[in-house]
Design a protein around this motif. Structure first.
Motif, short mmCIF file in Angstrom:
data_model
loop_
_atom_site.label_atom_id
_atom_site.label_comp_id
_atom_site.label_asym_id
_atom_site.label_seq_id
_atom_site.Cartn_x
_atom_site.Cartn_y
_atom_site.Cartn_z
N LYS A 154 13.99 -22.11 -4.76
CA LYS A 154 13.60 -21.19 -3.74
C LYS A 154 13.73 -21.89 -2.30
O LYS A 154 14.02 -23.05 -2.31
CB LYS A 154 11.91 -21.02 -3.95
N LEU A 155 13.68 -21.05 -1.47
CA LEU A 155 14.34 -21.60 0.02
C LEU A 155 13.65 -20.73 1.09
O LEU A 155 13.32 -19.59 1.04
CB LEU A 155 15.76 -21.18 0.01
N VAL A 156 13.28 -21.69 2.20
CA VAL A 156 12.47 -21.14 3.40
C VAL A 156 13.60 -21.34 4.45
O VAL A 156 13.82 -22.68 4.77
CB VAL A 156 11.20 -21.66 3.51
N ILE A 157 13.92 -20.36 5.24
CA ILE A 157 15.01 -20.34 6.46
C ILE A 157 14.10 -20.30 7.44
O ILE A 157 13.38 -19.16 7.75
CB ILE A 157 15.97 -19.34 6.07
N VAL A 158 14.05 -21.08 8.45
CA VAL A 158 13.37 -20.97 9.64
C VAL A 158 14.27 -20.73 10.83
O VAL A 158 15.08 -21.63 11.12
CB VAL A 158 12.54 -22.44 9.66
N LEU A 159 14.13 -19.67 11.39
CA LEU A 159 15.05 -19.27 12.60
C LEU A 159 14.53 -20.12 13.59
O LEU A 159 13.24 -20.14 14.23
CB LEU A 159 15.01 -17.81 12.95
N VAL A 160 15.52 -20.32 14.56
CA VAL A 160 15.20 -21.23 15.83
C VAL A 160 16.13 -20.82 17.02
O VAL A 160 17.18 -20.41 16.78
CB VAL A 160 15.53 -22.84 15.54
N GLY A 161 15.46 -20.63 18.27
CA GLY A 161 16.26 -20.14 19.15
C GLY A 161 15.41 -19.40 20.47
O GLY A 161 14.47 -18.59 20.01
N ILE A 162 15.92 -19.42 21.68
CA ILE A 162 15.22 -18.65 22.79
C ILE A 162 15.37 -17.01 22.47
O ILE A 162 16.57 -16.76 21.52
CB ILE A 162 15.84 -19.09 23.95
N PRO A 163 14.80 -16.15 22.82
CA PRO A 163 15.04 -14.92 22.83
C PRO A 163 16.42 -14.50 23.25
O PRO A 163 17.08 -14.94 24.20
CB PRO A 163 14.12 -14.28 23.60
N ALA A 164 16.97 -13.38 22.59
CA ALA A 164 18.21 -12.74 23.06
C ALA A 164 19.45 -13.70 22.56
O ALA A 164 20.59 -13.79 23.30
CB ALA A 164 18.29 -12.48 24.62
N THR A 165 19.33 -14.79 21.76
CA THR A 165 20.45 -15.51 21.35
C THR A 165 21.15 -15.01 20.02
O THR A 165 22.11 -15.50 19.43
CB THR A 165 20.14 -16.76 21.06
N GLY A 166 20.39 -13.84 19.43
CA GLY A 166 21.04 -13.09 18.28
C GLY A 166 20.48 -13.76 16.76
O GLY A 166 20.99 -13.39 16.00
N LYS A 167 19.32 -14.73 16.98
CA LYS A 167 18.77 -15.29 15.85
C LYS A 167 18.19 -14.19 14.70
O LYS A 167 18.34 -14.30 13.66
CB LYS A 167 17.65 -16.33 16.00
N SER A 168 17.60 -13.12 15.59
CA SER A 168 16.81 -12.19 14.56
C SER A 168 17.84 -11.27 13.77
O SER A 168 17.92 -10.71 12.74
CB SER A 168 16.09 -11.18 15.38
N TYR A 169 19.18 -11.11 14.68
CA TYR A 169 20.40 -10.12 14.10
C TYR A 169 20.92 -11.06 12.68
O TYR A 169 21.12 -10.72 11.85
CB TYR A 169 21.23 -10.18 15.24
N ILE A 170 21.16 -12.46 13.02
CA ILE A 170 21.81 -12.99 12.11
C ILE A 170 20.67 -13.08 10.75
O ILE A 170 21.19 -13.07 9.59
CB ILE A 170 21.93 -14.58 12.41
N GLY A 171 19.34 -13.41 11.11
CA GLY A 171 18.54 -13.54 9.74
C GLY A 171 18.38 -12.09 9.31
O GLY A 171 18.36 -12.09 7.99
N SER A 172 18.24 -10.81 9.74
CA SER A 172 18.65 -9.78 9.00
C SER A 172 19.64 -9.49 8.26
O SER A 172 19.49 -9.04 7.08
CB SER A 172 18.45 -8.56 10.18
#
Length: 594
Positions: A154-172
């Protein structure tokens, strides 16, 4: 008194001095040693030659071939005690002997082996390959869960980054990829919880993200930790395999707090995924996109962009990128993705699931492109309703293949004109014409469907990975014959079990085909060229569930009808789908209204 002498085998054994003196004359005749060269000893026919010792072999290979004389050897030199690196009575200065790798890790052990503190969940079994439907971890029956297909990691991936750097896009994108591979993965957004619980209490404009306002800072931390608790409950109690925590997590203090909480649970891997954007043009495009997001519903476009810029400046003021401090945390893995996949930096990646994430991110592509999907034209087996098989195309199938090549060629030209116009309007003078790929399976009907594409314009390839589901011993049967001759298996198929594998040589399950298609999916993500995939019914279903982000349960029900063409236009902002039906009488493709 005993002295040391070399016996006739030269092995340096101890012997009486009297025996040495009596045999010295004989020995000198048998063996003579040069001060520079070791002469080989003649074999004794009465005894087998002895294998040289490891020490002797090391000396020979290291060039130390000078054999000492008997009188130069002292008894102390033959002591079995190893030489001391330092005086044991004196406190050793290990920093001088072995330079420290990292001070916060407590220095290093001999040979530079790094030491770390032991966490509460430190005792773990090494993570190895876990593929749904193909591998099953052996454990108690009451622990088995059909929803997770026996996956123990099992894995927890914690996204890091200021807004508008594309982290939510990569996560999705990662969530979609994992779910398509049948790993139960879910996205947990702190922003959604903030809008749900905080919109009635606070304004969601830029001042809400001021780090100097302690009340708001405490509230944001509460939202992050509460979202993390929801993620952990889902992972531990609800068949979850991978949870993605979407938040800025912009300081080391916040990330350490998250790390400590996850570390309290056993058998949970932790990976930080930091998204960094150094391309200013790309960052501004992301800003425009985010200004249209749920945080700014009802806002004027310009006002929303100005407020977002203020929010970003607040984050940049206090943002702390992932650095050596995170590297000092036991078992922590992290990935830095720069400019949405242009550059990827990894640290301590050791689990199978995290390895899959890195493999995927190394092939990220945000270029706008088209992916076309169609089934092979009509064949004799299609008319008979037989599964599998390798029949040629009918006359109608050949006609479809010919008209397909003409239609796709027109669409290719229109695409190039549209892309050229957009580049000129955006003042991008450089333009490179992208290629166009045509991929088909190696089955006869698929190869014949691709025969009219000009290889001087299209890169036409046959791929065995695109072959249809192998029905094993049932290949070539109609559904009626299947139901009559194999009623038990037919009932299992009616239950739509994607893990069921058809019996017989080469028989496959839906999950087998999914993992067979994994390189195809990664190549489609990586390629910046347009692609036409001529795939069979099951394969086209599986590919469509990925690009359209259907749930895993819909993998069997999704269908691409015969003589239809599906176009998927995707970029980092959206996905547009178009469906075309083939009119055999008019010999044209008609777009179906959305």
């Amino acid at each position: 008194m005993k002295q040391c002498s070399l016996n006739k085998h030269g092995n340096g054994n101890l012997s009486d001095s009297s025996n040495s003196e009596s045999n010295s004359a004989k020995e000198s005749k048998k063996v003579q040693f040069s001060p520079e060269i070791v002469q080989p000893e003649p074999r004794n026919p009465e005894r087998k030659p002895r294998r040289p010792s490891i020490a002797a072999t090391r000396e020979i290979h290291s060039g130390i071939n000078q054999i000492p004389k008997k009188e130069d050897i002292k008894l102390e030199d033959l002591s079995p005690k190893p030489p001391l690196l330092y005086d044991v009575k004196k406190k050793a200065n290990t920093s001088e002997l072995f330079p420290s790798i990292r001070e916060e890790d407590g220095g290093s052990t001999p040979l530079g082996v790094k030491t770390r503190k032991i966490a509460k969940h430190q005792i773990r079994q090494e993570s190895t390959i876990d593929i749904p439907g193909l591998t099953v971890s052996r454990k108690a029956e009451n622990e088995m869960n059909c929803g997770s297909y026996g996956i123990r990691e099992k894995l927890v991936i914690v996204l890091v980054g200021i807004p508008a750097t594309g982290k939510s896009y990569i996560g999705s994108k990662l969530v979609r990829y994992y779910n398509w591979l049948r790993y139960n993965c879910r996205f947990f957004s702190v922003g959604d919880k903030r809008r749900e619980e905080g919109a009635s209490k606070y304004s969601m404009s830029a001042p809400f993200f001021d780090f100097e306002n302690q009340e708001l800072a405490n509230f944001r931390e509460y939202l992050a930790m509460e979202t993390l608790e929801n993620l952990l409950r889902w992972l531990l109690n609800e068949n979850g395999v991978i949870g993605v925590l979407d938040a800025t997590n912009s300081t080391f203090q916040r990330r350490k707090l998250i790390y400590d909480r996850i570390s309290q649970e056993e058998k949970l891997g932790i990976m930080f995924l930091e998204s960094v954007c150094t391309d200013e043009a790309l960052f501004q495009q992301n800003m425009v996109l985010k200004a249209r997001g749920p945080d700014y519903e009802g806002f004027d476009a310009e006002e929303a962009l100005v407020d977002l810029q203020k929010r970003v400046e607040l984050y940049r003021k206090y943002y702390e990128p992932i650095d050596e401090r995170e590297e000092g945390l036991p078992f922590l893995q992290y990935v830095k993705v720069i400019n949405v996949g242009i550059k990827v930096i990894t640290h301590n990646i050791e689990g199978f699931l995290t390895g899959q994430a890195v493999y995927f991110m190394l092939n990220l592509n945000i270029r706008k492109r088209q992916i076309w999907l169609t089934r092979p034209g009509e064949s004799n087996d299609t008319i008979a309703g037989r599964v599998g098989g390798d029949a040629p195309l009918t006359d109608l199938g050949v006609q479809y293949a010919e008209d397909l090549a003409k239609f796709v060629d027109r669409q290719r030209v229109l695409w190039q004109l549209r892309e050229t116009t957009e580049r000129l309007n955006s003042k991008k003078l450089s333009f490179e014409e992208e290629g166009f790929n045509v991929w088909s399976s190696v089955r006869q009907r698929a190869v014949e469907t691709s025969q009219f594409f000009n290889p001087a314009v299209y890169d036409v390839k046959k791929m065995r990975m695109l072959n249809d589901l192998n029905f094993g011993s049932h290949e070539g049967l109609t559904l009626k014959e299947f139901a009559e001759n194999f009623p038990e298996e037919y009932r299992v198929i009616q239950q739509k079990d994607v893990s069921y594998r058809f019996s017989g040589l080469g028989g496959e399950s839906y999950l087998d085909v999914v993992h067979r298609l994994q390189p195809i999916i990664v190549e489609l993500e990586r390629s910046s060229a347009n692609v036409l995939v001529i795939a069979h019914r099951v394969v086209s279903n599986i590919l469509m569930t990925y690009f359209l982000n259907y749930s895993p349960e819909e993998i069997i029900d999704v269908g691409l009808p015969l003589h239809t063409l599906y176009c998927i236009e995707s970029d980092r902002y959206s996905t547009v789908c178009k469906l075309y039906n083939y009119d055999a009488e008019e010999r044209s493709f008609v777009r179906v209204s959305e």
